[in-house]
Design a protein around this motif. Structure first.
Motif, PDB file in Angstrom:
ATOM      1  N   SER A 198       0.643  -1.212  -0.039  1.00 31.03           N
ATOM      2  CA  SER A 198      -0.069  -0.010  -0.086  1.00 31.03           C
ATOM      3  C   SER A 198       0.814   1.341   0.156  1.00 31.03           C
ATOM      4  CB  SER A 198      -0.910   0.153   1.197  1.00 31.03           C
ATOM      5  OG  SER A 198      -0.015   0.235   2.384  1.00 31.03           O
ATOM      6  N   PHE A 199       1.957   1.238   0.459  1.00 41.44           N
ATOM      7  CA  PHE A 199       2.923   2.516   0.573  1.00 41.44           C
ATOM      8  C   PHE A 199       3.113   3.165  -0.876  1.00 41.44           C
ATOM      9  CE2 PHE A 199       7.045   4.645   0.147  1.00 41.44           C
ATOM     10  CZ  PHE A 199       6.942   5.636   0.936  1.00 41.44           C
ATOM     11  N   LEU A 236       2.321   7.546  -4.353  1.00 39.96           N
ATOM     12  CA  LEU A 236       2.234   8.329  -5.863  1.00 39.96           C
ATOM     13  C   LEU A 236       1.104   9.209  -5.883  1.00 39.96           C
ATOM     14  CD1 LEU A 236       2.872   5.107  -8.067  1.00 39.96           C
ATOM     15  CD2 LEU A 236       4.461   6.983  -7.776  1.00 39.96           C
ATOM     16  N   LYS A 237      -0.126   8.745  -5.288  1.00 37.60           N
ATOM     17  CA  LYS A 237      -1.164   9.761  -5.130  1.00 37.60           C
ATOM     18  C   LYS A 237      -1.023  10.982  -4.550  1.00 37.60           C
ATOM     19  CE  LYS A 237      -4.619   8.584  -2.295  1.00 37.60           C
ATOM     20  NZ  LYS A 237      -5.663   8.063  -1.753  1.00 37.60           N
ATOM     21  N   VAL A 248       6.014  15.510 -13.600  1.00 41.41           N
ATOM     22  CA  VAL A 248       6.307  14.802 -12.601  1.00 41.41           C
ATOM     23  C   VAL A 248       5.001  14.087 -11.833  1.00 41.41           C
ATOM     24  CG1 VAL A 248       7.349  14.159 -10.142  1.00 41.41           C
ATOM     25  CG2 VAL A 248       8.786  15.435 -11.615  1.00 41.41           C
ATOM     26  N   ALA A 249       3.925  15.045 -11.690  1.00 35.47           N
ATOM     27  CA  ALA A 249       2.724  14.901 -11.018  1.00 35.47           C
ATOM     28  C   ALA A 249       1.988  13.909 -12.323  1.00 35.47           C
ATOM     29  CB  ALA A 249       1.912  16.053 -10.989  1.00 35.47           C
ATOM     30  N   ILE A 250       2.059  14.075 -13.284  1.00 32.54           N
ATOM     31  CA  ILE A 250       1.388  13.410 -14.173  1.00 32.54           C
ATOM     32  C   ILE A 250       2.132  11.855 -14.325  1.00 32.54           C
ATOM     33  CG2 ILE A 250       1.069  12.796 -16.805  1.00 32.54           C
ATOM     34  CD1 ILE A 250       0.757  15.713 -16.865  1.00 32.54           C
ATOM     35  N   LEU A 251       3.251  11.724 -14.259  1.00 32.25           N
ATOM     36  CA  LEU A 251       3.889  10.299 -14.190  1.00 32.25           C
ATOM     37  C   LEU A 251       3.133   9.740 -12.778  1.00 32.25           C
ATOM     38  CD1 LEU A 251       7.610  11.108 -15.060  1.00 32.25           C
ATOM     39  CD2 LEU A 251       5.792   9.647 -16.424  1.00 32.25           C
ATOM     40  N   LEU A 297       0.692  10.096 -11.183  1.00 31.99           N
ATOM     41  CA  LEU A 297      -0.797   9.722 -11.442  1.00 31.99           C
ATOM     42  C   LEU A 297      -1.061   8.389 -12.343  1.00 31.99           C
ATOM     43  CD1 LEU A 297      -3.908  10.338 -11.034  1.00 31.99           C
ATOM     44  CD2 LEU A 297      -3.782  11.868 -13.031  1.00 31.99           C
ATOM     45  N   LEU A 298      -0.034   8.425 -13.372  1.00 36.35           N
ATOM     46  CA  LEU A 298      -0.112   7.164 -14.189  1.00 36.35           C
ATOM     47  C   LEU A 298       0.291   6.075 -13.466  1.00 36.35           C
ATOM     48  CD1 LEU A 298       1.201   8.626 -17.535  1.00 36.35           C
ATOM     49  CD2 LEU A 298      -1.078   8.142 -17.131  1.00 36.35           C
ATOM     50  N   GLY A 299       1.396   6.343 -12.690  1.00 38.94           N
ATOM     51  CA  GLY A 299       1.669   5.052 -11.797  1.00 38.94           C
ATOM     52  C   GLY A 299       0.833   4.568 -10.841  1.00 38.94           C
ATOM     53  N   TYR A 300       0.229   5.656 -10.311  1.00 35.79           N
ATOM     54  CA  TYR A 300      -0.808   5.089  -9.414  1.00 35.79           C
ATOM     55  C   TYR A 300      -2.177   4.305 -10.082  1.00 35.79           C
ATOM     56  CZ  TYR A 300      -5.123   5.981  -6.134  1.00 35.79           C
ATOM     57  OH  TYR A 300      -6.044   5.879  -5.309  1.00 35.79           O
ATOM     58  N   ILE A 301      -2.572   4.941 -11.369  1.00 32.02           N
ATOM     59  CA  ILE A 301      -3.417   4.315 -11.921  1.00 32.02           C
ATOM     60  C   ILE A 301      -3.077   2.696 -12.247  1.00 32.02           C
ATOM     61  CG2 ILE A 301      -4.873   4.281 -14.223  1.00 32.02           C
ATOM     62  CD1 ILE A 301      -4.852   7.365 -13.946  1.00 32.02           C
ATOM     63  N   TYR A 302      -2.083   2.781 -12.805  1.00 26.94           N
ATOM     64  CA  TYR A 302      -1.289   1.484 -13.261  1.00 26.94           C
ATOM     65  C   TYR A 302      -1.302   0.488 -12.150  1.00 26.94           C
ATOM     66  CZ  TYR A 302       2.023  -2.187 -14.783  1.00 26.94           C
ATOM     67  OH  TYR A 302       2.531  -3.364 -15.111  1.00 26.94           O
ATOM     68  N   ILE A 303      -0.974   0.746 -11.054  1.00 24.58           N
ATOM     69  CA  ILE A 303      -0.902   0.005  -9.897  1.00 24.58           C
ATOM     70  C   ILE A 303      -2.313  -0.748  -9.513  1.00 24.58           C
ATOM     71  CG2 ILE A 303      -0.393  -0.211  -7.505  1.00 24.58           C
ATOM     72  CD1 ILE A 303       2.210   1.391  -8.192  1.00 24.58           C
ATOM     73  N   TYR A 304      -3.259   0.423  -9.294  1.00 25.82           N
ATOM     74  CA  TYR A 304      -4.593  -0.008  -8.716  1.00 25.82           C
ATOM     75  C   TYR A 304      -5.214  -0.773  -9.819  1.00 25.82           C
ATOM     76  CZ  TYR A 304      -4.938   1.679  -4.154  1.00 25.82           C
ATOM     77  OH  TYR A 304      -4.838   2.093  -3.045  1.00 25.82           O
ATOM     78  N   GLY A 305      -4.965  -0.427 -11.161  1.00 24.72           N
ATOM     79  CA  GLY A 305      -5.658  -1.398 -12.175  1.00 24.72           C
ATOM     80  C   GLY A 305      -4.992  -2.831 -12.377  1.00 24.72           C
TER      81      GLY A 305
END
Length: 306
Positions: A49-50, A55-56, A289-292, A294-302
């Protein structure tokens, strides 16, 4: 050059406080699942979860910072200095050995007192190109025009009475000084001539020095010191008036100090400053950096199926 960091819309930064509060207090509720061996699932979830939470936070904070408009500011100061070209012509004839000119230091010669006051004057003319002429029976250049005030002050310390002879060649000193100023590029050219006597040794007639002063636009200040009966005041006044300058008389060191202070105020160097500001927008880098994040966050949760 100075570099500063600033925000163009700093009030937006208050949203960071709201974001921190929401990240801590407003966690999203997820549907409950009944699963055996719940302790094992909790341990696995805590380990994973960290990164998404980090990333969020980066995505939220980065977006707010980008909206606040971060900029790097480079300030360049450009100064235009309108200095003077000044020649100091000092009488070093035998009469300058007379003592008592400074009541506070009665054993000092007139020449020693004058040297100290001239050095004070030089230190106040920080933006000026200053030269030195010493005269007695002849006039000689002790220092060409220079901006180096420390070297000039040391040179003055080495000057002594009689270094150019025992008589007084005022006109020759004026011509020597004007010749030095004629080569200067400064728009304002000043000659400050100091003497305690009458011209007894010059080979140049008065009309020549006035023509030269007008030709090269040299303003002449003349200073007579000591006793009035020893000075050709009408002649010193005439020289000054012909060039647009002024004559001064100083009976002692206190008055002479005031004379140099007055000339210093009268011929004040002009300093004008401009500030050029260059701004480099930094928000694209922060937003990237913020968009990267956010994309990482979406990828992990997806990937986890949430």
């Amino acid at each position: 050059m100075m570099s500063d960091f600033a925000f163009e819309r700093p009030l937006i930064l208050w949203l960071l406080v709201v974001a921190v509060y929401c990240l801590v207090k407003c966690r999203a509720r997820e549907s409950a699942l009944i699963f055996p061996h719940l302790s094992i699932v909790k341990k696995a979830a805590n380990k994973k979860s960290f990164l998404p939470e980090f990333l969020k936070a980066v995505a939220i904070f980065g977006t707010i910072l980008a909206l606040a408009g971060p900029v790097a500011i480079d300030r360049t100061h450009e100064y235009h200095k309108k200095g003077y070209a000044i020649v100091l012509a000092l009488d070093a004839s035998g009469s300058m050995k007379e003592q008592g000119f400074d009541p506070k230091n009665p054993f000092l010669s007139k020449f020693d007192v004058v040297k100290d006051l001239v050095k004070e004057f030089i230190q106040q003319r920080k933006n000026d190109n200053i030269g030195l002429v010493v005269f007695g029976s002849v006039a000689t250049i002790a220092s060409p025009l220079t901006y180096n005030k420390e070297v000039l002050a040391k040179l003055i310390d080495y000057l002594d009475i009689g270094i150019a002879g025992q008589k007084t060649a005022i006109n020759d000193a004026v011509v020597q000084s004007i010749n030095m100023l004629a080569k200067a590029k400064a728009k304002s050219k000043i000659l400050i001539l100091l003497t305690d006597g009458i011209d007894t040794a010059s080979h140049i007639p008065p009309d020549v020095i006035t023509r030269m002063a007008k030709k090269y636009h040299v303003k002449i200040y003349t200073i007579g010191i000591g006793r009035k009966r020893d000075i050709d005041e009408p002649y010193l006044k005439w020289i000054a008036q012909q060039s647009g300058g002024r004559y001064f008389f100083a009976k002692d060191a206190r008055v002479l100090k005031k004379v140099y202070e007055y000339i210093n105020r009268l011929e004040k160097s002009e300093i004008r400053g401009k500030e050029f500001v260059k701004k480099d927008e930094l928000y694209p880098y922060v937003l990237f950096v913020a968009i990267l994040a956010l994309l990482g966050y979406i990828y992990i949760y997806g990937k986890r199926g949430f």
